[in-house]
Scaffold this active site. Structure first.
Site, mmCIF file in Angstrom:
data_model
loop_
_atom_site.group_PDB
_atom_site.id
_atom_site.type_symbol
_atom_site.label_atom_id
_atom_site.label_comp_id
_atom_site.label_asym_id
_atom_site.label_seq_id
_atom_site.Cartn_x
_atom_site.Cartn_y
_atom_site.Cartn_z
ATOM 1 N N VAL A 28 4.639 3.582 5.871
ATOM 2 C CA VAL A 28 4.030 3.882 7.167
ATOM 3 C C VAL A 28 5.006 4.758 7.946
ATOM 4 C CG1 VAL A 28 3.116 2.953 9.309
ATOM 5 C CG2 VAL A 28 2.835 1.684 7.177
ATOM 6 N N ASP A 88 -8.968 -14.223 11.076
ATOM 7 C CA ASP A 88 -7.500 -14.341 11.057
ATOM 8 C C ASP A 88 -6.925 -13.996 12.425
ATOM 9 O OD1 ASP A 88 -5.104 -14.976 9.884
ATOM 10 O OD2 ASP A 88 -4.778 -13.005 9.003
ATOM 11 N N LYS A 111 -0.433 5.939 7.548
ATOM 12 C CA LYS A 111 -0.284 5.084 6.367
ATOM 13 C C LYS A 111 -0.579 5.913 5.131
ATOM 14 C CE LYS A 111 -3.341 1.920 5.302
ATOM 15 N NZ LYS A 111 -4.113 0.645 5.311
ATOM 16 N N PHE A 132 0.814 -1.211 0.000
ATOM 17 C CA PHE A 132 0.000 0.000 0.000
ATOM 18 C C PHE A 132 0.846 1.259 0.000
ATOM 19 C CE2 PHE A 132 0.611 -1.775 4.215
ATOM 20 C CZ PHE A 132 1.293 -0.750 4.840
#
Length: 883
Positions: free
Chosen positions: A545, A656, A560, A542
């Site tokens: 950070v 998860d 982010k 992406f």
């Protein structure tokens, strides 16, 4: 004599060097620049061409010959020789270039056999050839070396500050018998986007190499590379072409071409690719004379084998982490990975003293690597191991990981590596070319004053923030089901209209500014010192950070910044904000705000100082967590999951749950993160599950879910049970190098329960900290979460109550002085009963009088197991919602 030899070599083949073996032997005494290595392989052919130049020079073991007026240019219509408009201070063939808007070719007369083919580029503007318009392909015989190669983009992405705008590519190409010529062709890529493209080259080098240096010797069965993930072997055929991706001198310094074994290879230090800590590199110098009886003496310079990176013999803490290298590669290709070893440690005396486990691309390739075993107990004998691995994908960059871990059955808790080489193998079409890198992010022009926070904070919290923000990378998967479609589309449309750089301050957008703060781009730049690289604490697909500071630099946050081309586009960006802004719980990582202007998509999260729970359990040098800390963390996680299951309008199944997705703040409060795989639970009254493909992490997956593809909130309960065992044992759910019975933590724990010896799985760091009654009840809770039948597992509400009981029991035992500190738990009463192969929730119900079970069922717990739990703890077992 020397001058005559040099003149003879230069005169051969019209202004280019072609050195026969006799000539090399003749000129070596007076040309020490060829190599200063202890062992020299004399190449039969050596061409070093300075393209576009009319002068010759000697540098770093090479006699560079200008190509002007030579016969090497067999096709050069319209080609131009020109110096760069901005000269570079880097030495080499960079003072001139050969450039053309049309195709041009170099032809080399060569003998059969394998060759290094090296290309040298200086990405700059040359006369009217502008830097950004260099866009071309390169072929060598039947192989495509570069395709639609954007030189300026590749130079911008290159992370070598010592050689800015210098690009280097190295290939291995074999000329079969009967082939006497190699043509290297440069072809401008004319497209609608690049109508004025041109091709250029600054230097070409061709060096012959030994026939089986990297190609497979058909007469050497033991030297055939092993295919990762299979038991088969992979032959590097002479018809293959290779591209050198990495050649790393592990723990050592850079080795220049003049220090190589005659083939002018460059070995780089590995520091930029090592992602875990290691001890200071060990240099054994000349302690032991090297003996090349397992491999050829030109395989690598002696210095490669005299320096080694290891973990240090510091005791059991070494079992908590790996030596890990991350090597970015183009996906969709097959790679040859060569590992170099040499045992010189005077304390390692015989085979079996030092063994380790090797993983490549997270796949086990050997669980008993032993250098002295490979060399028949001979010290100072270099040895190599070759592996071939396929990296699936669509040509985008991925990391190929190499992990080395100490073997548990060893004398020394250590692992080691001297060097590695990685080569890309051509595909079925003869292609070796990968894609160009993405364009770099635009750098803001005006720097902002530093926020005066120490850069050491950045280093200290790398794992913390990287873990914190990873929890929301793919959270949009939840929101697609959570939001009303019409409202989401309206938000997307309105946000899309903001692409002109305006703010959302007018309130017209459906972005929830009332629940989630809108940051201006100026605030974000101030928080990150204008996106200062020193503030980067993590990166991913992406983008970067950053650790930033808001509220007059008083509040740290995780920022982010999504990069252009990220998989998270406007749609995902908007829905992520809308969903996360509505989830508020002490035990969930919080989204603080966002920025959407000036073509920037930025998310701001709370900062998690202590990183992931896993980083405090194993594979780390962090101090061990106390038992009380671990209990509080488990209770916090259970509360966060219970909120997802029961505290929101529509049940959210995390899907998860694992120790890396549990983050710890400055006060060690646990927060659940990473909703990328989450799903909305059953929504209809009659629905008991969600039919969906299996997603999650190996070792944590609910067996009922992956067998029947039916997802329920009890799948989270199962995964949380695995986490509870992790917390108790301080080990991973799966350890492939363990004996068969202990590979799976869940199976090992159940086996120990059958024998009444659950304490065998307990983390050695916890000895003397856990009251026996607390251990029994904690084991009850963990194993109740791990029933094969999901309907028999407790709800997360029940789990919260049971864990709070466990904490009460621990506190009571401590107050009563019955901790039995230092006592062997095997000497106390059985933690559980015996003679049972599985645990049933109904057993717990029977012992508390909550329900009855079939005759013959017996409980692992005693009758007083849950006397402190209120009657509603097992409410779901009484009324299992129709399941």
């Amino acid at each position: 004599m020397c001058a005559a030899s040099i003149a003879l070599a230069i005169s051969m083949d019209t202004n280019c060097i072609r050195i026969a073996l006799g000539t090399i032997l003749l000129i070596l005494p007076c040309l020490p620049f060829l190599s200063i290595a202890e062992v020299i392989y004399p190449p039969l052919e050596l061409f070093s061409i300075s393209c576009g130049s009319s002068t010759n020079f000697t540098l770093d073991g090479r006699n560079w010959i200008g190509d002007n007026n030579s016969k090497l240019l067999s096709e050069s219509q319209g080609s131009v020789a020109a110096p760069p408009n901005t000269p570079t201070a880097i030495q080499g063939p960079y003072t001139y270039a050969r450039l053309s808007h049309s195709q041009f070719t170099y032809s080399f007369s060569l003998k059969a056999g394998p060759k290094f083919v090296r290309l040298f580029f200086y990405s700059a503007s040359y006369q009217s050839f502008y830097r950004t318009k260099a866009y071309f392909s390169v072929t060598a015989g039947p192989y495509t070396l570069l395709r639609d190669f954007d030189a300026s983009l590749n130079a911008a992405a290159d992370d070598d500050p010592g050689q800015p705008d210098i690009l280097f590519r190295e290939y291995c190409i074999n000329l079969e018998d009967g082939q006497k010529q190699l043509n290297i062709t440069f072809i401008p890529s004319k497209t609608a986007q690049h109508p004025y493209s041109y091709a250029f080259i600054n230097g070409i080098e061709i060096v012959s190499m030994p026939p089986f240096l990297y190609y497979t010797n058909p007469d050497d069965y033991d030297g055939v590379p092993q295919t990762v993930g299979t038991l088969s072997q992979y032959h590097i055929e002479n018809s293959s072409a290779l591209e050198t991706i990495y050649r790393l001198n592990v723990a050592g310094k850079d080795i220049t071409g003049s220090e190589d074994t005659g083939m002018l290879r460059t070995w780089k230090a590995d520091d930029n690719y090592l992602t875990t800590q290691s001890t200071t590199s060990v240099d054994f110098g000349r302690i032991t004379k090297l003996s090349f009886n397992m491999t050829q003496n030109y395989t690598a310079p002696d210095e490669v084998y005299r320096t080694v990176r290891n973990m240090g013999t510091n005791g059991s803490m070494n079992m908590r982490f790996n030596l890990t290298w991350q090597l970015p590669v183009d996906s969709g290709f097959t790679y040859l990975l060569r590992l170099h070893f040499c045992e010189l440690d005077p304390f390692v005396l015989q085979a079996g003293d030092l063994m380790f486990v090797i993983y490549i691309a997270d796949q086990l390739v050997t669980n008993r690597a032993d250098v002295l075993l490979w060399t028949d107990n001979q010290k100072g004998v270099p040895v190599v191991r070759d592996y071939v691995v396929l990296i699936p994908g669509n040509r985008k960059k991925l990391n190929l990981s190499l992990k080395i871990h100490p073997h548990p059955l060893r004398r020394f808790e250590d692992a080691q590596l001297n060097a590695l080489e990685l080569f890309k193998i051509n595909d079925s079409t003869g292609n070796l070319a990968g894609p160009n890198p993405d364009p770099p992010l635009q750098t803001p022009k005006a720097p902002v004053e530093n926020s005066k926070k120490k850069s050491s904070d950045t280093t200290r919290t790398l794992a913390a923030v990287a873990g914190a923000v990873s929890g929301v990378v793919l959270v949009s998967l939840i929101v697609a089901f959570f939001l009303i479609k019409r409202k989401k589309n309206v938000a997307i449309d309105k946000c899309s209209n903001q692409k002109d750089g305006s703010s959302h301050g007018d309130g017209s957008s459906s972005l929830p500014t009332n629940l989630c703060r809108h940051f201006s781009i100026e605030e974000i730049r101030a928080a990150t010192n204008n996106f200062d690289e020193l503030f980067i604490v993590g990166t991913g697909g992406f983008g970067n950070v950053y650790k930033g500071y808001i509220e007059d630099s008083s509040t740290p946050v995780a920022i982010k910044r999504l990069k252009p081309g990220s998989r998270q586009g406007v749609d995902e960006f908007v829905t992520e904000i809308e969903m996360l802004s509505q989830l508020r719980h002490l035990n969930l990582v919080s989204l603080l705000g966002y920025c959407y202007e000036s073509n920037e998509m930025i998310l701001v999260y709370e900062f998690m100082d202590h990183g992931a729970l896993r980083d405090h359990l194993y594979d780390t040098d962090n101090p061990s967590l106390s038992w009380k800390q671990r209990l509080h963390i488990c209770i916090g996680v259970a509360r966060g999951l219970n909120y997802l299951h029961t505290g929101v309008k529509h049940m959210i199944i995390h899907r998860d749950v694992k120790s890396t997705n549990i983050l710890l703040d400055a006060k060690w409060a646990a927060k659940v993160s990473d909703f990328g795989l989450s799903r909305i639970g059953p929504t209809g009254i009659s629905m008991t599950h969600v039919n969906t493909g299996v997603k999650g992490s190996i070792g944590y997956l609910d067996p009922e879910y992956y067998k029947r593809l039916r997802l329920t909130e009890k799948s989270d309960v199962y995964s949380f049970g695995v986490v509870l065992l992790e917390v108790l044992s301080g080990r991973q759910p799966l350890l492939h190098w363990e004996e068969k019975q202990r590979i799976s933590l869940v199976k090992w724990a159940k086996h120990c329960c059958e024998k009444g010896t659950l304490s065998k799985i307990m983390d050695a760091e916890l000895k003397g900290q856990i009251a026996p009654v607390c251990l029994r009840k904690f084991g009850d809770v963990a194993l109740s979460c791990l029933f094969e039948d999901g309907t028999q597992r407790p709800s997360m509400k029940d789990v919260v109550g049971m864990l709070e009981l466990v904490l009460q029991l621990q506190d009571s035992a401590a107050n009563d002085g019955v901790m039995e500190s230092g006592r062997d738990y095997e000497d106390s009463e059985d933690v559980f009963g015996s003679s049972h192969s599985s645990v049933h929730v109904s057993d717990y119900s029977k012992s508390t009088g909550l329900s009855t079970t079939s005759e013959g069922d017996r409980s692992y717990g005693s009758k007083e197991s849950f006397v402190l739990i209120s009657n509603d703890v097992f409410s779901e077992i009484k009324d299992p919602k129709g399941r």
